[in-house]
Write a protein that holds these residues in place. Structure first.
Motif, PDB file in Angstrom:
ATOM      1  N   LEU A 167     115.552  36.428  -9.986  1.00 40.14           N
ATOM      2  CA  LEU A 167     115.098  35.197  -9.346  1.00 40.14           C
ATOM      3  C   LEU A 167     113.916  34.593 -10.089  1.00 40.14           C
ATOM      4  O   LEU A 167     113.838  33.379 -10.271  1.00 40.14           O
ATOM      5  CB  LEU A 167     114.714  35.496  -7.893  1.00 40.14           C
ATOM      6  N   ALA A 168     112.980  35.419 -10.550  1.00 39.64           N
ATOM      7  CA  ALA A 168     111.774  34.911 -11.199  1.00 39.64           C
ATOM      8  C   ALA A 168     112.063  34.260 -12.541  1.00 39.64           C
ATOM      9  O   ALA A 168     111.260  33.460 -13.022  1.00 39.64           O
ATOM     10  CB  ALA A 168     110.763  36.039 -11.378  1.00 39.64           C
ATOM     11  N   ASP A 169     113.194  34.590 -13.164  1.00 41.98           N
ATOM     12  CA  ASP A 169     113.530  33.983 -14.451  1.00 41.98           C
ATOM     13  C   ASP A 169     114.056  32.563 -14.298  1.00 41.98           C
ATOM     14  O   ASP A 169     114.175  31.841 -15.294  1.00 41.98           O
ATOM     15  CB  ASP A 169     114.574  34.830 -15.181  1.00 41.98           C
ATOM     16  N   LEU A 214     107.478  43.497 -13.763  1.00 41.60           N
ATOM     17  CA  LEU A 214     106.327  42.734 -13.276  1.00 41.60           C
ATOM     18  C   LEU A 214     105.186  42.750 -14.284  1.00 41.60           C
ATOM     19  O   LEU A 214     104.388  41.802 -14.341  1.00 41.60           O
ATOM     20  CB  LEU A 214     105.829  43.310 -11.943  1.00 41.60           C
ATOM     21  N   LEU A 215     105.083  43.818 -15.079  1.00 33.95           N
ATOM     22  CA  LEU A 215     103.991  43.923 -16.036  1.00 33.95           C
ATOM     23  C   LEU A 215     104.031  42.794 -17.056  1.00 33.95           C
ATOM     24  O   LEU A 215     102.988  42.380 -17.577  1.00 33.95           O
ATOM     25  CB  LEU A 215     104.054  45.272 -16.764  1.00 33.95           C
ATOM     26  N   GLU A 216     105.208  42.293 -17.347  1.00 33.42           N
ATOM     27  CA  GLU A 216     105.344  41.217 -18.323  1.00 33.42           C
ATOM     28  C   GLU A 216     105.475  39.847 -17.666  1.00 33.42           C
ATOM     29  O   GLU A 216     105.228  38.834 -18.324  1.00 33.42           O
ATOM     30  CB  GLU A 216     106.577  41.474 -19.208  1.00 33.42           C
ATOM     31  N   ARG A 217     105.854  39.810 -16.384  1.00 36.41           N
ATOM     32  CA  ARG A 217     106.190  38.529 -15.770  1.00 36.41           C
ATOM     33  C   ARG A 217     105.057  37.967 -14.925  1.00 36.41           C
ATOM     34  O   ARG A 217     104.862  36.739 -14.904  1.00 36.41           O
ATOM     35  CB  ARG A 217     107.458  38.690 -14.919  1.00 36.41           C
ATOM     36  N   ARG A 218     104.328  38.812 -14.236  1.00 37.47           N
ATOM     37  CA  ARG A 218     103.288  38.302 -13.328  1.00 37.47           C
ATOM     38  C   ARG A 218     102.078  37.826 -14.132  1.00 37.47           C
ATOM     39  O   ARG A 218     101.476  38.589 -14.892  1.00 37.47           O
ATOM     40  CB  ARG A 218     102.850  39.390 -12.354  1.00 37.47           C
ATOM     41  N   PRO A 219     101.663  36.568 -13.976  1.00 34.70           N
ATOM     42  CA  PRO A 219     100.505  36.083 -14.736  1.00 34.70           C
ATOM     43  C   PRO A 219      99.202  36.752 -14.352  1.00 34.70           C
ATOM     44  O   PRO A 219      98.318  36.906 -15.197  1.00 34.70           O
ATOM     45  CB  PRO A 219     100.485  34.575 -14.414  1.00 34.70           C
ATOM     46  N   LYS A 261     103.120  45.444  -3.897  1.00 32.76           N
ATOM     47  CA  LYS A 261     103.020  45.199  -2.454  1.00 32.76           C
ATOM     48  C   LYS A 261     103.515  43.809  -2.103  1.00 32.76           C
ATOM     49  O   LYS A 261     104.249  43.623  -1.117  1.00 32.76           O
ATOM     50  CB  LYS A 261     101.568  45.369  -2.005  1.00 32.76           C
ATOM     51  N   ASP A 262     103.142  42.806  -2.905  1.00 32.17           N
ATOM     52  CA  ASP A 262     103.568  41.434  -2.634  1.00 32.17           C
ATOM     53  C   ASP A 262     105.088  41.307  -2.647  1.00 32.17           C
ATOM     54  O   ASP A 262     105.673  40.659  -1.781  1.00 32.17           O
ATOM     55  CB  ASP A 262     102.964  40.478  -3.666  1.00 32.17           C
ATOM     56  N   LEU A 305     111.140  32.836   1.077  1.00 31.55           N
ATOM     57  CA  LEU A 305     111.806  32.745  -0.224  1.00 31.55           C
ATOM     58  C   LEU A 305     110.819  32.279  -1.285  1.00 31.55           C
ATOM     59  O   LEU A 305     110.819  32.776  -2.419  1.00 31.55           O
ATOM     60  CB  LEU A 305     112.991  31.791  -0.144  1.00 31.55           C
ATOM     61  N   VAL A 306     109.973  31.328  -0.915  1.00 29.60           N
ATOM     62  CA  VAL A 306     108.937  30.869  -1.845  1.00 29.60           C
ATOM     63  C   VAL A 306     107.987  32.019  -2.194  1.00 29.60           C
ATOM     64  O   VAL A 306     107.616  32.211  -3.361  1.00 29.60           O
ATOM     65  CB  VAL A 306     108.153  29.687  -1.241  1.00 29.60           C
ATOM     66  N   GLU A 307     107.577  32.771  -1.195  1.00 28.90           N
ATOM     67  CA  GLU A 307     106.674  33.905  -1.429  1.00 28.90           C
ATOM     68  C   GLU A 307     107.318  34.940  -2.344  1.00 28.90           C
ATOM     69  O   GLU A 307     106.654  35.500  -3.229  1.00 28.90           O
ATOM     70  CB  GLU A 307     106.302  34.547  -0.091  1.00 28.90           C
ATOM     71  N   LEU A 308     108.605  35.202  -2.140  1.00 34.16           N
ATOM     72  CA  LEU A 308     109.294  36.173  -2.975  1.00 34.16           C
ATOM     73  C   LEU A 308     109.380  35.687  -4.411  1.00 34.16           C
ATOM     74  O   LEU A 308     109.172  36.454  -5.358  1.00 34.16           O
ATOM     75  CB  LEU A 308     110.691  36.441  -2.406  1.00 34.16           C
ATOM     76  N   TYR A 309     109.677  34.406  -4.580  1.00 34.81           N
ATOM     77  CA  TYR A 309     109.765  33.830  -5.924  1.00 34.81           C
ATOM     78  C   TYR A 309     108.429  33.956  -6.659  1.00 34.81           C
ATOM     79  O   TYR A 309     108.367  34.350  -7.823  1.00 34.81           O
ATOM     80  CB  TYR A 309     110.184  32.369  -5.804  1.00 34.81           C
ATOM     81  N   ALA A 310     107.334  33.642  -5.952  1.00 30.55           N
ATOM     82  CA  ALA A 310     106.012  33.747  -6.565  1.00 30.55           C
ATOM     83  C   ALA A 310     105.624  35.207  -6.808  1.00 30.55           C
ATOM     84  O   ALA A 310     105.017  35.542  -7.831  1.00 30.55           O
ATOM     85  CB  ALA A 310     104.980  33.052  -5.689  1.00 30.55           C
ATOM     86  N   ALA A 311     105.961  36.085  -5.865  1.00 33.57           N
ATOM     87  CA  ALA A 311     105.596  37.504  -6.003  1.00 33.57           C
ATOM     88  C   ALA A 311     106.284  38.147  -7.188  1.00 33.57           C
ATOM     89  O   ALA A 311     105.719  39.030  -7.852  1.00 33.57           O
ATOM     90  CB  ALA A 311     105.951  38.259  -4.720  1.00 33.57           C
ATOM     91  N   LEU A 312     107.494  37.702  -7.504  1.00 31.99           N
ATOM     92  CA  LEU A 312     108.222  38.244  -8.649  1.00 31.99           C
ATOM     93  C   LEU A 312     107.715  37.669  -9.975  1.00 31.99           C
ATOM     94  O   LEU A 312     108.129  38.113 -11.038  1.00 31.99           O
ATOM     95  CB  LEU A 312     109.716  37.955  -8.496  1.00 31.99           C
TER      96      LEU A 312
END
Length: 484
Positions: free
Chosen positions: A64-66, A301-306, A400-401, A472-479
């Motif tokens: 989803l995050a991609d 997440l190590l590479e994707r989360r800013p 956690k997020d 859904l928005v929170e999940l998209y941002a959390a990923l």
């Protein structure tokens, strides 16, 4: 027979050799302090609360995050609002200016590795009255005009043998990277904030419409009860109960309109404009909700989360500053030079016989400073450990997020489905109660109770629909989506 002096190297050969040796010494100089190594982060095999089997094992990039935010949010009006926010939001523009500041700081730190060169010149002229000028031997007045000048160039170079300035540049580059990731995190937060506020606004719009429809239905009900009372088929108590229902619905209107205005103002500020009305698109119950969401594996997440990338960049900078602090223990070596030409006659300034030059090398070693350098070194080590712990904490918070968002999306969907069924049943209960009251088979209390239950269920359903969309928005941002 040749002499020993004939075999000695000439100055023209010695100077280039010395320069080459000096440059080699500088290039091969060491960087004191630890080199950065990414800490080992132990991530779980899967997220807690995942909605579906991990499909990313076969296609690890299909998550989803991609996806671009424009494909996750299909509401065209919402897409336009997000686009405007990304263009005009002041927080994002502030973050961009911070990136430019960090870029300039990198240039400042890098300049310390290079020599500084400056040049200058001077010219002076003097004319005196002939009466003050000395006379020549023949009795004629001497010269009454004098001029002169010169030019010079100087250079200074603090040799970076211990890597002091290189470590400073390394830290500045890491700070720049952290600032850039902070800008991307701000971008992601803006996308999330606009979408969250928009869904909240559409939920309030639905509540306003529900309240309006309820008021109209209760007005019709009050007319019926009043008519029955006039013809003796009803009672004054029934009329008062019908009025109570109507006033209760009307009392909700001001608060709903107030909340709508607040959400519109919130969205307007996110868009970088003055508080004003906001366009609407799909209603809250028309927003798409995928049943299965590919979330990938936690290590991604190590590479994707800013925010994780930002925390690691800060750790890199803190690690480099240990080298900066350690280099303070070693001698400071510097080279200086000065050269030029000067004459009291301007026309002879460029004559070789008026040239001058000066060169010097120096070094200084700290002997006693009251423990300042050692304390600064310990400070840099403690700051590096703080950044390391912050990095690990950021990873845990990211996990956690995602877990919270997955659970929230699943549970809010089930809640919305249950509330939808509740509204259907409550609407039928109201219909039956009104039929029974019209036929004289029950009191108006039954109508009042079922009508109140229906209104509350409809408002709760609108809120549940908003919560499902927001999760859904929170999940998209959390990923880690929304900044690409």
């Amino acid at each position: 027979m040749s002499t020993y002096a004939e075999h000695l190297p000439t100055p023209n050969k010695i100077i280039p050799a010395l320069i080459a040796g000096l440059l080699t010494w500088i290039v091969l100089g060491c960087n004191v302090g630890p080199n950065y190594v990414r800490p080992t982060a132990v991530a779980p095999q899967a997220y807690r609360g995942a909605l579906a089997p991990d499909v990313t094992t076969a296609t690890p990039t299909s998550t989803l995050a991609d996806q671009q935010w424009s494909t996750v949010f299909e509401d065209k009006t919402l897409q336009r609002l997000v686009t405007e926010a990304l263009q005009n939001n002041l927080d994002l523009r502030i973050a961009a200016q911070r990136v430019l500041q960090a870029q300039a700081q990198v240039g400042i730190n890098r300049s310390q590795q290079l020599p500084s060169v400056s040049a200058g010149g001077s010219f002076s002229a003097l004319q005196v009255p002939s009466s003050f000028a000395s006379k020549n031997a023949n009795g004629t007045p001497g010269a009454s005009y004098f001029d002169g000048g010169g030019f010079n160039a100087s250079s200074a170079w603090n040799l970076d043998f211990w890597g002091l300035y290189r470590r400073q540049s390394e830290a500045a580059r890491a700070d720049l990277l952290a600032t850039e990731w902070a800008r991307k995190a701000t971008r992601s937060a803006i996308v999330e904030g606009v979408a969250q506020a928009y869904f909240q606004l559409r939920s309030l719009d639905a509540q306003l419409q529900i309240t309006g429809n309820t008021i109209k239905a209760r007005e019709d009900s009050l007319k019926l009860v009043t008519s029955l009372e006039q013809y003796g088929a009803g009672s004054l108590a029934d009329t008062r109960q019908a009025e109570e229902l109507l006033h209760a619905a009307r009392a909700n209107l001001p608060d709903i309109r107030r909340q709508i205005a607040i959400e519109e103002n919130t969205i307007s500020i996110l868009l970088g404009r003055n508080p004003d009305a906001v366009d609407r698109g799909l209603s809250v119950d028309q927003q798409p909700h995928p049943q299965e969401i590919p979330v990938g594996v936690p290590s991604q997440l190590l590479e994707r989360r800013p925010d994780i990338q930002q925390a690691e960049a800060k750790l890199i900078a803190a690690n480099a500053r240990i080298g900066v602090a350690k280099a303070q223990f070693f001698p400071n070596i510097s080279l200086t030079s000065l050269g030029g030409s000067a004459s009291n006659q301007l026309q002879s300034v460029f004559s070789g016989k008026n040239a001058y030059w000066y060169a010097a090398a120096s070094f200084s070693e700290p002997i006693f400073d009251g423990g300042r350098i050692r304390s600064n070194y310990h400070l840099s080590q403690a700051e590096q450990q703080e950044m390391l712990l912050d990095y690990k904490k950021t990873i845990l918070n990211a996990l956690k997020d995602v877990s919270n968002s997955l659970v929230s999306y699943k549970e809010t969907r089930e809640r919305r489905e249950a509330k939808t069924a509740q509204v259907t049943s409550a609407a039928d209960a109201v219909r039956l109660a009104r039929l029974r009251y019209s036929g004289g088979n029950t009191s108006y209390l039954e109508v009042l109770t079922t009508d109140t239950d229906l209104y509350d269920a409809q408002l709760t359903l609108a809120q549940a629909q908003e919560q499902e969309a927001a999760s859904l928005v929170e999940l998209y941002a959390a990923l880690g989506g929304g900044w690409q």
